[in-house]
Write a protein that holds these residues in place. Sequence first.
Motif, short mmCIF file in Angstrom:
data_model
loop_
_atom_site.label_atom_id
_atom_site.label_comp_id
_atom_site.label_asym_id
_atom_site.label_seq_id
_atom_site.Cartn_x
_atom_site.Cartn_y
_atom_site.Cartn_z
N GLY A 20 0.77 -1.23 0.00
CA GLY A 20 0.00 0.00 0.00
C GLY A 20 0.80 1.28 0.00
N SER A 21 2.09 1.17 -0.13
CA SER A 21 2.93 2.36 -0.19
C SER A 21 3.19 2.77 -1.63
N VAL A 22 3.63 4.00 -1.79
CA VAL A 22 3.95 4.53 -3.11
C VAL A 22 5.35 5.12 -3.08
N ALA A 23 6.11 4.87 -4.14
CA ALA A 23 7.41 5.52 -4.32
C ALA A 23 7.22 6.59 -5.39
N THR A 24 7.69 7.79 -5.10
CA THR A 24 7.56 8.90 -6.03
C THR A 24 8.95 9.43 -6.35
N THR A 25 9.23 9.57 -7.64
CA THR A 25 10.47 10.17 -8.08
C THR A 25 10.13 11.33 -8.99
N GLY A 26 11.04 12.26 -9.12
CA GLY A 26 10.79 13.39 -9.99
C GLY A 26 12.07 14.10 -10.37
N ASP A 27 11.94 14.94 -11.36
CA ASP A 27 13.05 15.72 -11.86
C ASP A 27 12.49 17.04 -12.34
N PHE A 28 13.11 18.13 -11.95
CA PHE A 28 12.65 19.42 -12.43
C PHE A 28 13.80 20.40 -12.48
N VAL A 29 13.56 21.53 -13.13
CA VAL A 29 14.60 22.52 -13.40
C VAL A 29 14.45 23.71 -12.46
N LEU A 30 15.59 24.17 -11.92
CA LEU A 30 15.61 25.34 -11.04
C LEU A 30 16.64 26.33 -11.54
N THR A 31 16.36 27.61 -11.32
CA THR A 31 17.41 28.61 -11.55
C THR A 31 18.35 28.57 -10.34
N ALA A 32 19.52 29.13 -10.49
CA ALA A 32 20.51 29.09 -9.42
C ALA A 32 19.97 29.66 -8.11
N SER A 33 19.21 30.73 -8.17
CA SER A 33 18.70 31.35 -6.95
C SER A 33 17.60 30.53 -6.27
N GLU A 34 17.01 29.58 -6.99
CA GLU A 34 15.95 28.73 -6.42
C GLU A 34 16.47 27.48 -5.74
N ASN A 36 18.79 26.45 -3.29
CA ASN A 36 18.82 26.26 -1.84
C ASN A 36 17.46 26.37 -1.18
N PRO A 37 16.63 27.37 -1.50
CA PRO A 37 15.31 27.44 -0.86
C PRO A 37 14.43 26.23 -1.18
N VAL A 38 14.47 25.76 -2.42
CA VAL A 38 13.62 24.62 -2.80
C VAL A 38 14.11 23.34 -2.12
N ILE A 39 15.42 23.11 -2.11
CA ILE A 39 15.95 21.92 -1.44
C ILE A 39 15.61 21.95 0.05
N SER A 40 15.76 23.08 0.69
CA SER A 40 15.41 23.20 2.11
C SER A 40 13.95 22.87 2.36
N ILE A 47 11.32 14.86 1.85
CA ILE A 47 11.60 14.50 0.45
C ILE A 47 13.11 14.50 0.25
N GLU A 48 13.63 13.37 -0.21
CA GLU A 48 15.07 13.18 -0.37
C GLU A 48 15.56 13.77 -1.69
N VAL A 49 16.63 14.52 -1.63
CA VAL A 49 17.30 15.05 -2.82
C VAL A 49 18.26 13.96 -3.30
N THR A 50 18.06 13.47 -4.52
CA THR A 50 18.91 12.39 -5.02
C THR A 50 19.95 12.86 -6.01
N ALA A 51 19.77 14.03 -6.61
CA ALA A 51 20.76 14.56 -7.55
C ALA A 51 20.51 16.04 -7.79
N PHE A 65 19.29 20.91 -12.70
CA PHE A 65 18.30 19.84 -12.75
C PHE A 65 18.34 19.12 -11.41
N HIS A 66 17.18 18.99 -10.80
CA HIS A 66 17.06 18.48 -9.45
C HIS A 66 16.22 17.21 -9.49
N ALA A 67 16.71 16.14 -8.88
CA ALA A 67 15.96 14.89 -8.80
C ALA A 67 15.57 14.64 -7.35
#
Length: 74
Positions: A20-34, A36-40, A47-51, A65-67
């Motif tokens: 009954g669990s779900v694994a979610t992965t994703g990838d999206f694009v950030l500008t340089a200024s985004e 640190n705030p998005v990762i935090s 949510i784990e930062v994988t790349a 590119f953030h995974a």
Amino acid sequence: MIPPAAGLAETINFQAADAGSVATTGDFVLTASEVNPVISELRSHGIEVTALHSHMLTEEPRLFFHALLVGGQP
């Protein structure tokens, strides 16, 4: 300017996991200024930062590119 064919997109994938669990992965694009705030914010919600990487060398604005990976109940 970065041409649209450069692959600037977001993806989110959902996959059944254990009992009954779900694994979610994703990838999206950030500008340089985004970056640190998005990762935090993602980490504050478990949510784990994988790349974090760049596909280009001289683009303007600078893009990263953030995974991500998260698992749990849907």
